[in-house]
Design a protein around this motif. Structure first.
Motif, PDB file in Angstrom:
ATOM      1  N   LEU A 102      -1.221  -7.571  -2.618  1.00 35.83           N
ATOM      2  CA  LEU A 102      -0.362  -6.276  -2.751  1.00 35.83           C
ATOM      3  C   LEU A 102      -1.343  -5.035  -3.681  1.00 35.83           C
ATOM      4  CD1 LEU A 102       3.280  -7.542  -3.267  1.00 35.83           C
ATOM      5  CD2 LEU A 102       2.082  -6.462  -1.216  1.00 35.83           C
ATOM      6  N   LEU A 103      -2.299  -5.696  -4.645  1.00 36.79           N
ATOM      7  CA  LEU A 103      -2.832  -4.577  -5.488  1.00 36.79           C
ATOM      8  C   LEU A 103      -4.107  -4.097  -4.902  1.00 36.79           C
ATOM      9  CD1 LEU A 103      -2.401  -6.340  -8.960  1.00 36.79           C
ATOM     10  CD2 LEU A 103      -1.479  -4.406  -8.178  1.00 36.79           C
ATOM     11  N   THR A 104      -4.272  -4.917  -3.606  1.00 40.57           N
ATOM     12  CA  THR A 104      -5.456  -4.048  -2.917  1.00 40.57           C
ATOM     13  C   THR A 104      -5.102  -2.953  -1.782  1.00 40.57           C
ATOM     14  OG1 THR A 104      -5.564  -5.881  -1.220  1.00 40.57           O
ATOM     15  CG2 THR A 104      -6.980  -5.948  -3.171  1.00 40.57           C
ATOM     16  N   ILE A 105      -3.643  -2.840  -1.782  1.00 43.93           N
ATOM     17  CA  ILE A 105      -3.139  -1.694  -0.758  1.00 43.93           C
ATOM     18  C   ILE A 105      -3.802  -0.552  -0.962  1.00 43.93           C
ATOM     19  CG2 ILE A 105      -0.895  -0.459  -0.378  1.00 43.93           C
ATOM     20  CD1 ILE A 105       0.629  -2.785  -0.643  1.00 43.93           C
ATOM     21  N   PRO A 106      -4.102   0.081  -2.130  1.00 50.62           N
ATOM     22  CA  PRO A 106      -4.893   1.353  -2.211  1.00 50.62           C
ATOM     23  C   PRO A 106      -6.095   1.307  -1.286  1.00 50.62           C
ATOM     24  CG  PRO A 106      -4.148   0.794  -4.347  1.00 50.62           C
ATOM     25  CD  PRO A 106      -3.839  -0.347  -3.570  1.00 50.62           C
ATOM     26  N   LEU A 107      -6.781   0.354  -1.301  1.00 52.86           N
ATOM     27  CA  LEU A 107      -8.178   0.262  -0.382  1.00 52.86           C
ATOM     28  C   LEU A 107      -7.802   0.219   1.124  1.00 52.86           C
ATOM     29  CD1 LEU A 107     -11.221  -0.734  -0.292  1.00 52.86           C
ATOM     30  CD2 LEU A 107     -10.441  -2.897  -0.086  1.00 52.86           C
ATOM     31  N   MET A 108      -6.749  -0.349   1.427  1.00 48.86           N
ATOM     32  CA  MET A 108      -6.353  -0.318   2.739  1.00 48.86           C
ATOM     33  C   MET A 108      -5.769   1.044   3.281  1.00 48.86           C
ATOM     34  SD  MET A 108      -7.538  -2.953   3.921  1.00 48.86           S
ATOM     35  CE  MET A 108      -8.580  -3.884   2.901  1.00 48.86           C
ATOM     36  N   ALA A 109      -4.926   1.358   2.420  1.00 49.38           N
ATOM     37  CA  ALA A 109      -4.274   2.897   2.327  1.00 49.38           C
ATOM     38  C   ALA A 109      -5.428   3.987   2.797  1.00 49.38           C
ATOM     39  CB  ALA A 109      -3.438   3.250   1.511  1.00 49.38           C
ATOM     40  N   GLY A 110      -6.531   4.170   1.709  1.00 48.31           N
ATOM     41  CA  GLY A 110      -7.650   4.932   1.890  1.00 48.31           C
ATOM     42  C   GLY A 110      -8.370   4.746   3.443  1.00 48.31           C
ATOM     43  N   LEU A 153     -17.802   6.662  -0.936  1.00 51.94           N
ATOM     44  CA  LEU A 153     -17.993   5.283  -1.036  1.00 51.94           C
ATOM     45  C   LEU A 153     -18.676   4.801  -2.356  1.00 51.94           C
ATOM     46  CD1 LEU A 153     -17.421   2.638   0.199  1.00 51.94           C
ATOM     47  CD2 LEU A 153     -19.604   2.940   1.614  1.00 51.94           C
ATOM     48  N   VAL A 154     -19.986   5.662  -2.527  1.00 55.74           N
ATOM     49  CA  VAL A 154     -20.519   5.275  -3.746  1.00 55.74           C
ATOM     50  C   VAL A 154     -19.682   5.616  -5.206  1.00 55.74           C
ATOM     51  CG1 VAL A 154     -22.707   6.011  -4.895  1.00 55.74           C
ATOM     52  CG2 VAL A 154     -22.617   5.699  -2.487  1.00 55.74           C
ATOM     53  N   ALA A 155     -19.024   6.847  -4.962  1.00 56.23           N
ATOM     54  CA  ALA A 155     -18.191   7.159  -5.947  1.00 56.23           C
ATOM     55  C   ALA A 155     -17.091   6.123  -6.551  1.00 56.23           C
ATOM     56  CB  ALA A 155     -17.425   8.617  -5.922  1.00 56.23           C
ATOM     57  N   GLY A 156     -16.704   5.514  -5.537  1.00 59.46           N
ATOM     58  CA  GLY A 156     -15.463   4.445  -5.696  1.00 59.46           C
ATOM     59  C   GLY A 156     -16.233   3.244  -6.121  1.00 59.46           C
ATOM     60  N   TYR A 209      -6.479   3.384 -12.405  1.00 56.88           N
ATOM     61  CA  TYR A 209      -7.800   3.432 -12.513  1.00 56.88           C
ATOM     62  C   TYR A 209      -8.514   2.401 -11.478  1.00 56.88           C
ATOM     63  CZ  TYR A 209     -12.678   4.125 -13.819  1.00 56.88           C
ATOM     64  OH  TYR A 209     -14.067   4.159 -13.754  1.00 56.88           O
ATOM     65  N   MET A 210      -8.010   1.394 -11.028  1.00 51.50           N
ATOM     66  CA  MET A 210      -8.569   0.283 -10.156  1.00 51.50           C
ATOM     67  C   MET A 210      -8.135   1.038  -8.957  1.00 51.50           C
ATOM     68  SD  MET A 210      -9.987  -2.301 -11.388  1.00 51.50           S
ATOM     69  CE  MET A 210     -10.045  -3.285  -9.843  1.00 51.50           C
ATOM     70  N   GLY A 211      -6.680   1.339  -8.770  1.00 49.57           N
ATOM     71  CA  GLY A 211      -6.224   1.993  -7.550  1.00 49.57           C
ATOM     72  C   GLY A 211      -7.178   3.241  -6.997  1.00 49.57           C
ATOM     73  N   ILE A 212      -7.359   4.046  -8.008  1.00 46.08           N
ATOM     74  CA  ILE A 212      -8.240   5.271  -7.595  1.00 46.08           C
ATOM     75  C   ILE A 212      -9.357   4.998  -7.277  1.00 46.08           C
ATOM     76  CG2 ILE A 212      -9.248   7.363  -8.372  1.00 46.08           C
ATOM     77  CD1 ILE A 212      -6.881   7.647 -10.372  1.00 46.08           C
ATOM     78  N   PHE A 250      -8.999   3.285  -3.530  1.00 44.88           N
ATOM     79  CA  PHE A 250      -8.686   4.288  -2.710  1.00 44.88           C
ATOM     80  C   PHE A 250      -9.894   5.078  -2.321  1.00 44.88           C
ATOM     81  CE2 PHE A 250      -7.295   8.314  -1.350  1.00 44.88           C
ATOM     82  CZ  PHE A 250      -6.311   8.127  -0.357  1.00 44.88           C
ATOM     83  N   LEU A 251     -10.776   5.228  -3.179  1.00 40.66           N
ATOM     84  CA  LEU A 251     -11.868   6.023  -2.978  1.00 40.66           C
ATOM     85  C   LEU A 251     -12.660   5.181  -1.898  1.00 40.66           C
ATOM     86  CD1 LEU A 251     -12.900   7.852  -6.240  1.00 40.66           C
ATOM     87  CD2 LEU A 251     -12.094   8.954  -4.150  1.00 40.66           C
ATOM     88  N   ILE A 252     -13.024   3.897  -2.368  1.00 44.88           N
ATOM     89  CA  ILE A 252     -13.708   2.868  -1.255  1.00 44.88           C
ATOM     90  C   ILE A 252     -13.185   2.959  -0.275  1.00 44.88           C
ATOM     91  CG2 ILE A 252     -14.430   0.695  -0.923  1.00 44.88           C
ATOM     92  CD1 ILE A 252     -14.711   0.314  -4.065  1.00 44.88           C
TER      93      ILE A 252
END
Length: 167
Positions: free
Chosen positions: A34-42, A71-74, A89-92, A95-97
């Motif tokens: 569930l904590l990796t949702i920001p990655l998939m939402a991005g 991607l590099v910024a993430g 911070y991890m979520g941001i 999300f960028l990735i």
């Protein structure tokens, strides 16, 4: 180079972020997922929005370049993560990735398909899929080796600093 990087981000994010949340932070497998949702939402949002913008403008390259930069910024954000990094911070960073992957991955396939003759689209698409898989496999292997080396080195160093013999 952007295609293997995007695939590496997807595989690496799914494999190593889950391990980080479970081993480094003590979350259950469900919570780690569930904590990796920001990655998939991005990925979801960026692929939909960038796809619509590509369809409207007919231009692919700007979205691939911006996606690679994001991607590099993430990755840069997540390169400084430790056990105490704030989850926001991890979520941001995740999300960028995800945004970077969403803007690059499918648009690179579109660029390949647009650059070959109609009779070769199937072969071009399968070649893209092959190199995505190959890049992801190699990338995860390399990241796993780097992680294992880094963890081994850090544990040995910290045990020695604490006066515990590390063998």
């Amino acid at each position: 180079i952007a295609m293997p990087t995007a695939r590496l981000a997807m595989f690496g994010g799914a494999v190593f972020l889950g391990q980080y949340f479970q081993i480094g932070r003590g979350y259950s497998p469900t919570e780690a997922g569930l904590l990796t949702i920001p990655l998939m939402a991005g990925v979801l949002l960026a692929s939909i929005i960038a796809g619509r913008m590509v369809s409207a403008s007919g231009r692919i390259k700007p979205y691939i370049i911006v996606g690679a930069i994001v991607l590099v910024a993430g990755f840069a954000m997540l390169s400084v993560v430790d056990h105490g990094t704030a989850l926001w911070y991890m979520g941001i960073g995740m999300f960028l990735i995800g945004v970077g992957v969403g803007m690059t991955m499918q648009n690179l396939v579109l660029a390949v398909q647009n650059s070959v003759a109609l009779k070769d689209i199937g072969a071009a698409s399968s070649t893209v899929a092959f190199f995505r898989s190959l890049g992801g496999t190699i990338g995860v292997s390399v990241l796993g080796a780097v992680l294992a080396h880094r963890v081994t080195h850090q544990i040995t160093h910290d045990l020695a600093a604490a006066g515990v013999p590390a063998s």
